[in-house]
Design an enzyme around this catalytic site. Structure first.
Site: not given
Length: 349
Positions: A67, A69, A191, A217, A252
């Site tokens: 799913s 990217i 990111s 993250y 996403t």
């Protein structure tokens, strides 16, 4: 006549200068750079022939390709003729993605392997089953942003295991296959959130503080950027290049489920998965990338890795990150089992 031509040239240059100023101002806002309008503005400077590539014969592995990217990356590579392997943790979702990608692209060179990037045993099974086939592109796209602290089977915090240690281990396990390529690319999908974090190796398992999924993250995304630089340095003299990139803010499933409030707030401004994947595909295929080994990319342009002074890391911390990851590549052999018990085995595909 020469005066007139000179004036015309000057006037013709004004729109380009104004557009450059406008871009610089909007990019500093972050929102108008990371969002869809930022991509559309940046795309005006793209060389479209960079992706007019016949990728037949190239073997590309994409983690988390069911799913978002990862899916968009796999589709773009398959459309250009590459042999694409979807490395997915969930076999059911992977099969659905495989069927959809085959229907969309008409490609007969799409394959699926069940691989859990957070599970070191899963990575070792996949690498052992891969065989001698060279790997041309390895895209580390799979990532997690859990709400609560979780550990993998090796006792690693799941965000660290999935986003950092797993990709490093997989790269090392496939290093000989990457080196056999004429021009291998290792790509970390990082990111922009990493800009707010420094490389911090203290309490990686979050046992001495309250778990913060967003911070965990972002810290692991900072680690990916550092690892790309370190891998690039160690690949000197080989045909392997390593890169990190950030896709901007893309719509996403992961964003919808992990950051629901952010998704609701930014829904109308988020990039499409294809826009988020554009630089990944460009890094995988463009001939102009090799000269920038180890760079951090955003919308096909190398970017600084630090915007805030306090985020700079020491050389010792960079080496410590490498050492931390390296210890999981060749762990000490397990103690000899006593009593009953059978060793599980099987294919990862």
């Amino acid at each position: 006549m020469s005066v007139t031509v000179g004036l015309d040239s000057g006037f013709n240059a004004i729109p380009a200068v104004l557009d450059r100023i406008r871009t610089e101002v909007l990019d500093r806002s972050i929102v108008f750079s990371f969002d869809r309008t930022g991509y559309e503005r940046h795309a005006r400077r793209f060389r479209q022939d960079d992706l007019d590539v016949d990728a037949r014969g190239r073997v590309c592995l994409v983690t988390g390709a069911n799913s978002g990217i990862g899916f968009a990356t796999a589709e773009a590579l398959a459309r250009r003729g590459a042999s694409v392997w979807l490395l997915c943790r969930d076999l059911g979702r992977g099969r659905r993605a495989l069927r959809e990608l085959r229907a969309r692209t008409g490609s007969g060179a799409l394959e699926l392997a069940q691989v859990d990037v957070s599970d070191l045993a899963s990575l070792r099974r996949f690498a052992a089953d891969w065989g001698p086939t060279p790997v041309d592109v390895l895209v580390h796209n799979a990532g997690v942003l859990p709400d609560v602290r979780q550990l993998n089977s090796a006792g690693l915090e799941r965000t660290l295991a999935t986003n950092v240690v797993g990709p490093f281990v997989l790269t090392q396990l496939l290093w000989a296959r990457l080196a056999a390529s004429a021009a291998a690319r290792v790509i970390f999908v990082s990111s922009g959130g990493m800009y707010a974090q420094r490389l911090d190796l203290d309490d990686l398992d979050w046992t001495r503080r309250r778990f913060d999924g967003v911070a965990a993250y972002a810290q692991t995304k900072r680690m990916q950027v550092v690892l790309a630089e370190l891998l690039a340095a160690r690949a000197a003299g080989t045909r392997i290049t390593a890169h990190a990139m950030h896709p901007g803010w893309a719509d996403t499933p992961a964003v919808r489920t992990s950051l629901p409030r952010f998704h609701r707030w930014m829904a109308s401004r988020l990039r499409s998965p294809e826009q988020g994947a554009d630089t990944v595909v460009w890094l995988a295929l463009s001939a102009s990338v090799a000269a920038h080994n180890g760079a951090f990319w955003f919308d096909r342009v190398p970017q600084p890795t630090h915007l805030l002074p306090f985020t700079h890391e020491a050389t010792a911390d960079r080496q410590a990150l490498w050492d931390l990851c390296a210890r999981y590549v060749n762990p000490p052999p397990p103690r000899k089992a006593s009593g009953r018990g059978a060793r599980a085995g099987g294919s990862a595909t």
